[in-house]
Design a protein around this motif. Structure first.
Motif, mmCIF file in Angstrom:
data_model
loop_
_atom_site.group_PDB
_atom_site.id
_atom_site.type_symbol
_atom_site.label_atom_id
_atom_site.label_comp_id
_atom_site.label_asym_id
_atom_site.label_seq_id
_atom_site.Cartn_x
_atom_site.Cartn_y
_atom_site.Cartn_z
ATOM 1 N N ASN A 309 9.514 -10.350 -26.975
ATOM 2 C CA ASN A 309 10.642 -11.377 -27.064
ATOM 3 C C ASN A 309 11.949 -11.162 -26.705
ATOM 4 N N ALA A 310 11.896 -10.903 -25.166
ATOM 5 C CA ALA A 310 13.130 -10.398 -24.703
ATOM 6 C C ALA A 310 12.796 -10.927 -23.030
ATOM 7 N N GLU A 311 14.001 -10.877 -22.405
ATOM 8 C CA GLU A 311 14.038 -11.147 -20.791
ATOM 9 C C GLU A 311 14.852 -9.983 -20.296
ATOM 10 N N ILE A 312 14.348 -9.579 -19.335
ATOM 11 C CA ILE A 312 15.249 -8.363 -18.535
ATOM 12 C C ILE A 312 14.821 -8.451 -16.983
ATOM 13 N N GLU A 313 15.826 -8.263 -16.330
ATOM 14 C CA GLU A 313 15.890 -8.444 -14.713
ATOM 15 C C GLU A 313 16.899 -7.411 -14.029
ATOM 16 N N TYR A 314 16.517 -6.836 -13.147
ATOM 17 C CA TYR A 314 17.235 -5.842 -12.243
ATOM 18 C C TYR A 314 17.898 -4.709 -13.260
ATOM 19 N N ALA A 315 16.992 -4.054 -13.878
ATOM 20 C CA ALA A 315 17.254 -3.146 -14.792
ATOM 21 C C ALA A 315 16.232 -1.900 -14.878
ATOM 22 N N VAL A 316 16.583 -0.705 -15.076
ATOM 23 C CA VAL A 316 15.928 0.383 -15.609
ATOM 24 C C VAL A 316 15.956 0.692 -16.903
#
Length: 365
Positions: A309-316
């Motif tokens: 239930n989350a959104e992640i972009e351009y991440a480590v």
């Protein structure tokens, strides 16, 4: 006659990994920078691979009492046919000091000195191939053009040789910065033995190389092919991750359950992607769970992580980290291992934070 490959095998490797990575805290509060993952691989593994690729099998790893244990764990069993020696530099007093404490390991053999937080698109073969002591070349420097050379050691070139080297000049006479790989023969040791410490008590390798030049030794410049990243800051890690992900090709070995996966996405064995969307390039580590989530481009999810239930972009995102119920989207973020991030949707609308020293947080409505 000694062929090139035989000469390569006599060269030793020296990976510098004693620093504490203070610019990357709090990520480096509990682990040294060379063990931070880029595309789910520790930085120091890239260094070992690049040295092994040119035939180097004897590698000294310069460590401190603070870094030796975890670096040994990170390198345990890694590198087929590679022999590691661990050399204590405590406290770290500069690159030249690292060479000095490694003298017994190095002997009079030529060696490649590799800064463990540097990444090279095409490895180090061009630098090693340009090292010809039989033709009077005593050292090779990896150089890269930069927009602002004032933060680097800067090389001035004339007639195919380095004629001057200045550490962090206020008025650079060249835009060629010294990247994190050097090749030396034994002559560098005599220079280092006569060095005086700088203002911060450190012994600069640039000073030793300048002494080589002034005494008539041949220092050869080799410009870096492709991209080069010095991963000193969080944004550098993210960009290095982006560049490494661009090399990957689609490979789905984990389980997809009503998931949309677009482009060059790697889902490793044991990972489960359920009711989620992943846009490549992206890497989903082994044993991780992605559920009711959006994973955008240039994102690496560590082994055993849970994103729900989350959104992640351009991440480590590090190994074993849990991110759940977080809105809006997380982007441009470097998140360590075993971190727990949970959203809060009830009232009152508040944030509850437990943060370590030198943490950085941006909160949006």
């Amino acid at each position: 006659m000694v062929n090139h490959r035989e000469r390569e095998r006599r060269i030793k490797g020296l990976i510098l990994a004693a620093g504490l990575g203070t610019r990357l805290r709090p990520i480096t509060s509990l682990r040294p920078k060379p063990t931070i993952n880029v595309a789910n691989r520790p930085l120091i593994h890239y260094a070992v691979d690049n040295l092994a690729e040119v035939g180097i099998r004897d590698i000294g790893v310069v460590v401190s009492y603070d870094t030796i244990t975890i670096l040994k764990e990170t390198l345990d069993g890694y590198g087929e046919g590679v022999n590691f020696s661990y050399l204590i530099q405590n406290p770290p007093k500069g690159l030249a000091h690292a060479v000095q404490v490694s003298r017994d390991f190095l002997g009079d053999d030529p060696f490649v000195m590799y800064l463990s937080d540097n990444l090279f698109e095409y490895g180090v073969s061009s630098f090693v191939e340009s090292f010809h002591p039989d033709r009077g070349v005593n050292a090779v420097l990896a150089l890269v053009p930069v927009e602002d050379p004032r933060a680097f050691g800067v090389a001035e070139i004339d007639d195919g040789k380095v004629v001057r080297l200045v550490e962090k000049p206020e008025e650079p006479q060249s835009n060629l910065a010294v990247a994190g790989v050097y090749v030396f023969d034994h002559t560098i040791h005599a220079m280092i033995e006569t060095l005086e410490p700088g203002a911060k008590g450190e012994y600069q390798i640039t000073d030793a190389i300048q002494m080589l030049i002034e005494q008539g030794y041949h220092v050869s410049p080799v410009e870096v092919r492709g991209w080069w990243k010095d991963t000193g800051k969080a944004e550098d890690i993210l960009d290095a991750n982006r560049l490494e992900l661009l090399k990957l090709r689609r490979d789905i070995r984990g389980e997809l359950d009503r998931a949309e996966v677009v482009g060059d996405v790697i889902v490793e064995e044991g990972a489960v992607v359920r009711r989620s969307t992943i846009l490549g390039p992206a890497l989903i580590g082994a044993g991780s769970l992605i559920e009711h989530a959006f994973i955008g481009p240039y994102t690496t999810i560590g082994n055993g992580a849970v994103i729900r239930n989350a959104e992640i972009e351009y991440a480590v995102v590090g190994t074993g980290t849990h991110i759940e119920g977080v809105k809006p989207r997380i982007e441009g973020s470097l998140i360590g291992e075993d971190v727990h991030i949970a959203g809060h949707t009830g009232w009152p609308s508040t944030h509850r934070l437990i943060l370590g020293d030198k943490s950085r947080v941006m909160l949006h409505e």
